[in-house]
Design a protein around this motif. Structure first.
Motif, PDB file in Angstrom:
ATOM      1  N   GLY A 246       0.825  -1.204   0.000  1.00 36.29           N
ATOM      2  CA  GLY A 246       0.000   0.000   0.000  1.00 36.29           C
ATOM      3  C   GLY A 246       0.859   1.253   0.000  1.00 36.29           C
ATOM      4  N   ALA A 247       1.878   1.254   0.837  1.00 34.19           N
ATOM      5  CA  ALA A 247       2.743   2.431   0.944  1.00 34.19           C
ATOM      6  C   ALA A 247       3.477   2.691  -0.371  1.00 34.19           C
ATOM      7  CB  ALA A 247       3.738   2.229   2.080  1.00 34.19           C
ATOM      8  N   ILE A 248       3.992   1.626  -0.935  1.00 41.07           N
ATOM      9  CA  ILE A 248       4.739   1.775  -2.190  1.00 41.07           C
ATOM     10  C   ILE A 248       3.858   2.356  -3.280  1.00 41.07           C
ATOM     11  CG2 ILE A 248       5.832   0.472  -4.071  1.00 41.07           C
ATOM     12  CD1 ILE A 248       6.872  -1.475  -1.860  1.00 41.07           C
ATOM     13  N   LEU A 249       2.665   1.811  -3.398  1.00 38.62           N
ATOM     14  CA  LEU A 249       1.779   2.269  -4.471  1.00 38.62           C
ATOM     15  C   LEU A 249       1.264   3.681  -4.195  1.00 38.62           C
ATOM     16  CD1 LEU A 249      -0.117  -1.049  -5.300  1.00 38.62           C
ATOM     17  CD2 LEU A 249       1.763   0.037  -6.570  1.00 38.62           C
ATOM     18  N   GLU A 250       1.090   3.997  -2.920  1.00 40.99           N
ATOM     19  CA  GLU A 250       0.638   5.357  -2.613  1.00 40.99           C
ATOM     20  C   GLU A 250       1.726   6.364  -2.981  1.00 40.99           C
ATOM     21  OE1 GLU A 250      -0.881   5.884   1.281  1.00 40.99           O
ATOM     22  OE2 GLU A 250      -1.567   7.940   0.872  1.00 40.99           O
ATOM     23  N   ASP A 251       2.940   6.034  -2.633  1.00 41.83           N
ATOM     24  CA  ASP A 251       4.069   6.873  -3.067  1.00 41.83           C
ATOM     25  C   ASP A 251       4.045   7.092  -4.568  1.00 41.83           C
ATOM     26  OD1 ASP A 251       5.205   7.364  -0.665  1.00 41.83           O
ATOM     27  OD2 ASP A 251       7.127   6.399  -1.123  1.00 41.83           O
ATOM     28  N   ALA A 252       3.853   5.970  -5.276  1.00 38.45           N
ATOM     29  CA  ALA A 252       3.866   6.048  -6.733  1.00 38.45           C
ATOM     30  C   ALA A 252       2.791   6.998  -7.231  1.00 38.45           C
ATOM     31  CB  ALA A 252       3.672   4.660  -7.331  1.00 38.45           C
ATOM     32  N   ALA A 253       1.640   6.909  -6.619  1.00 41.70           N
ATOM     33  CA  ALA A 253       0.527   7.760  -7.058  1.00 41.70           C
ATOM     34  C   ALA A 253       0.835   9.226  -6.814  1.00 41.70           C
ATOM     35  CB  ALA A 253      -0.750   7.348  -6.330  1.00 41.70           C
ATOM     36  N   GLN A 254       1.336   9.516  -5.620  1.00 39.71           N
ATOM     37  CA  GLN A 254       1.616  10.915  -5.304  1.00 39.71           C
ATOM     38  C   GLN A 254       2.668  11.487  -6.226  1.00 39.71           C
ATOM     39  OE1 GLN A 254       2.198  10.437  -1.155  1.00 39.71           O
ATOM     40  NE2 GLN A 254       0.254  11.429  -0.610  1.00 39.71           N
ATOM     41  N   ARG A 255       3.693  10.738  -6.436  1.00 42.93           N
ATOM     42  CA  ARG A 255       4.774  11.216  -7.291  1.00 42.93           C
ATOM     43  C   ARG A 255       4.269  11.465  -8.714  1.00 42.93           C
ATOM     44  NH1 ARG A 255      10.792   9.589  -7.318  1.00 42.93           N
ATOM     45  NH2 ARG A 255      11.458  10.594  -9.265  1.00 42.93           N
ATOM     46  N   TRP A 256       3.390  10.591  -9.163  1.00 42.13           N
ATOM     47  CA  TRP A 256       2.868  10.704 -10.532  1.00 42.13           C
ATOM     48  C   TRP A 256       1.942  11.907 -10.672  1.00 42.13           C
ATOM     49  CZ3 TRP A 256       4.178   8.399 -14.927  1.00 42.13           C
ATOM     50  CH2 TRP A 256       3.309   8.445 -16.014  1.00 42.13           C
ATOM     51  N   LEU A 257       1.165  12.148  -9.610  1.00 40.01           N
ATOM     52  CA  LEU A 257       0.218  13.257  -9.675  1.00 40.01           C
ATOM     53  C   LEU A 257       0.906  14.614  -9.545  1.00 40.01           C
ATOM     54  CD1 LEU A 257      -2.841  11.930  -7.635  1.00 40.01           C
ATOM     55  CD2 LEU A 257      -2.677  12.298 -10.110  1.00 40.01           C
ATOM     56  N   ALA A 258       1.975  14.657  -8.744  1.00 36.15           N
ATOM     57  CA  ALA A 258       2.682  15.925  -8.554  1.00 36.15           C
ATOM     58  C   ALA A 258       4.159  15.738  -8.839  1.00 36.15           C
ATOM     59  CB  ALA A 258       2.485  16.406  -7.108  1.00 36.15           C
ATOM     60  N   PRO A 259       4.531  15.670 -10.108  1.00 36.52           N
ATOM     61  CA  PRO A 259       5.938  15.422 -10.463  1.00 36.52           C
ATOM     62  C   PRO A 259       6.828  16.538  -9.930  1.00 36.52           C
ATOM     63  CG  PRO A 259       4.574  15.807 -12.409  1.00 36.52           C
ATOM     64  CD  PRO A 259       3.678  15.928 -11.234  1.00 36.52           C
ATOM     65  N   LEU A 260       8.021  16.158  -9.539  1.00 41.27           N
ATOM     66  CA  LEU A 260       8.962  17.156  -9.018  1.00 41.27           C
ATOM     67  C   LEU A 260       9.280  18.153 -10.112  1.00 41.27           C
ATOM     68  CD1 LEU A 260      11.382  14.978  -6.898  1.00 41.27           C
ATOM     69  CD2 LEU A 260       9.410  16.351  -6.199  1.00 41.27           C
ATOM     70  N   PRO A 261       9.537  19.375  -9.750  1.00 40.04           N
ATOM     71  CA  PRO A 261       9.858  20.411 -10.747  1.00 40.04           C
ATOM     72  C   PRO A 261      11.213  20.101 -11.413  1.00 40.04           C
ATOM     73  CG  PRO A 261       9.990  21.308  -8.495  1.00 40.04           C
ATOM     74  CD  PRO A 261       9.519  19.881  -8.368  1.00 40.04           C
TER      75      PRO A 261
END
Lengths: 199, 199, 199, 199
Positions: A184-199
């Motif tokens: 769950g944690a891994i996939l949640e990380d993935a989602a957040q990163r995908w939704l708000a890509p680093l500048p």
DNA sequence: AATGAATGAGTATTCATTCAT
DNA sequence: TATGAATGAATACTCATTCAT
């Protein structure tokens, strides 16, 4: 003035058959879901099944469709009650709690997914209903990112996470020792990163 | 001094049966994998199957075991030839190319995974072999992170990504329009982030 | 003073059932003439059939009886309008044209004739109605020979020609290439020779 | 040096099935000829029927084919032993004695003829074998008329008389009071007149 | 007079397995 | 090792009939 009866009340035997089919597939698998077994579960005669459904496959398809619609409804109602901002966390909490709560639903879906590989008709049903569920999830992600309608990235993320959770379910159903929390944690990380890509 | 004959040479009929069982399940599904059909694929008589295997299920289990061992061997040999540093990218390139190349293997595994829900013996086989494959993958991740032995995070990541890829496979097998490239990118991001968390 | 209603008007559903049974047997054969199929053809519910007829066989028997009566009526009315002297030629012209016109009737009769071999009740019906039709034909032959009542030879000729025409029908129904014209000529010759033996 | 075993000895179960199918159809009709009944008559298990024949219909077709071949063989062997000049009388004596002797054969043929109306496959079999039997009969008539090969009139006569005898059979099977002798005489007259028309 | 639901026996066919050869 | 024949249980599905409404 009488209210329209619910479908279940209007044709109780048909409903009992659909529920019985779901129950048998969830408990014993598609292989064991013979007309005889399903009819016994529903408390009726095998012949009567063919009065309400032309074919055993038609009943099974109805059961699949019904269960997926119920799943979609659950996802939708959660989204309605979740405050903006917590959408993503809620999705994951939800999915992870669903892992344990909806095991029957996933079991049935796995059985049908395997069957669908060689049954084009079933595959079409699964495709349609998966698409609807994915669309629902994409709306959740779009809302989490502050968009009112999903863009392509939201769609891709929804499809991927839905598929990934299905795979996690599959692994967990086969082996209860599967590290569900970490997944769950891994996939949640993935989602957040995908939704708000680093500048 | 004669070299030990390979298993295939030692018992060619048994091997043909295993390969035939795999081929039939991959092509037509478990439901259609009757003894008659498998025997025909192997070019032998149905009765002979019971000389080489006590039951049909024993043959199917052997076919599953064989195919998972082959998969594990493929992963292992890739790791051996991949230079350090490119491990993670190689894993993903590999998994994503495998998506298209090994469709038969995934098809068979999906069929058995569904069956395993209600067949404890099959479930045990899948569990064992999944664990081995996960272990193999964890080694890849550990190497990518500069560790010689995998730690808990490596293990969890391996289990999760393996499960997630399985789910992606399932979705893609059912619907060729599935966004395979995006899924690969999302999951690769997840892996990198998990292996090297931001400070 | 109101005229007595025709049977069809007195019980239209019963009539529709009889006509539907005939139609189904003619079109699809006795094997396919299930209660469900006949009821659908009649536009009613299967259960209702048992209100109008005690059993399915009773309905089929009624349909057979009705169709044979109709056939007999046709033969009788032809005799009434045919001038004396032309009776024999008319009978043959009639029978040969009937071959093509009444194919449905013959189809149904063949189906029942086969069934009657093992159904004594049906056999009795066929026997009675065949006897009546033969009697009718014998009158035609007697008239052709200038007799007012048929003698034994007229009876035998009528029975034989009726049977022979049935056989010709059977052959022609199975193979449209059957030489229908030659058969008519041969049998007409036979009739003339039998009615007026050479001195 | 051992002689080749007869087909019946080479595959006795298959033969028993064909004979049992014929016997059941002759005795109880096609309707009653279930796999269970036929298998019981042959002294075997229903499942075994499907080892020797792909389908119940395949078995029934084999039985029909076999019985028609046997009939044709009987006609042929009679022709071989009948002295020239007596061919026609022999044919009729034969046919009329056959009426009583071969009732089973005709019963079976009637059952199949009715079925063939709606089963194109069966119809083709009947057509082929009827054509062969008619050809055989035409040879008899040609010989009676002093010709070595049948001309068109011989063919037409053969087809007609064969069909007429079938019809007579049908009538006689349904009603034992049918005037068989008169029918024979009438048809024999017809044949003689047709073969040697008056100047 | 008509319906829709229900039953229980029946259908052909498939299947894994056994066994004599 | 391999075959072909055989079994018995299981399968989905059809059918004529019944019955409450």
């Amino acid at each position: 003035m009488t209210a329209a009866p619910t479908p279940a009340k209007r044709n109780p035997t048909r409903e009992r058959l659909i529920e019985a089919a779901f129950a048998v597939v969830a408990r014993e698998g598609l292989e064991a879901a013979s007309v005889k077994t399903i009819a016994a579960e529903a408390g009726i005669t095998p012949g009567l099944m063919h009065y309400h459904f032309p074919t055993k496959d038609a009943l099974l398809e109805a059961a699949l469709r019904r269960s997926l619609e119920a799943y979609r409804e659950r996802v939708r109602s959660r989204r309605a009650v979740t405050p903006p901002g917590g959408q993503l966390a809620a999705f994951f909490a939800d999915a992870r709690s669903g892992v344990e709560a909806d095991a029957d639903f996933f079991r049935v879906r796995l059985a049908f997914a395997a069957q669908a590989l060689t049954h084009p008709g079933l595959a079409a049903v699964l495709r349609d209903l998966n698409a609807a569920a994915t669309e629902e999830t994409a709306l959740t992600f779009a809302a989490a990112a502050g968009r009112s309608t999903p863009n392509d990235r939201d769609q891709a993320l929804a499809a991927t996470l839905k598929a990934a959770f299905d795979g996690v379910m599959l692994a967990w159903l086969n082996d209860p020792a599967f590290p569900l929390d970490a997944a769950g944690a891994i996939l949640e990380d993935a989602a957040q990163r995908w939704l708000a890509p680093l500048p």
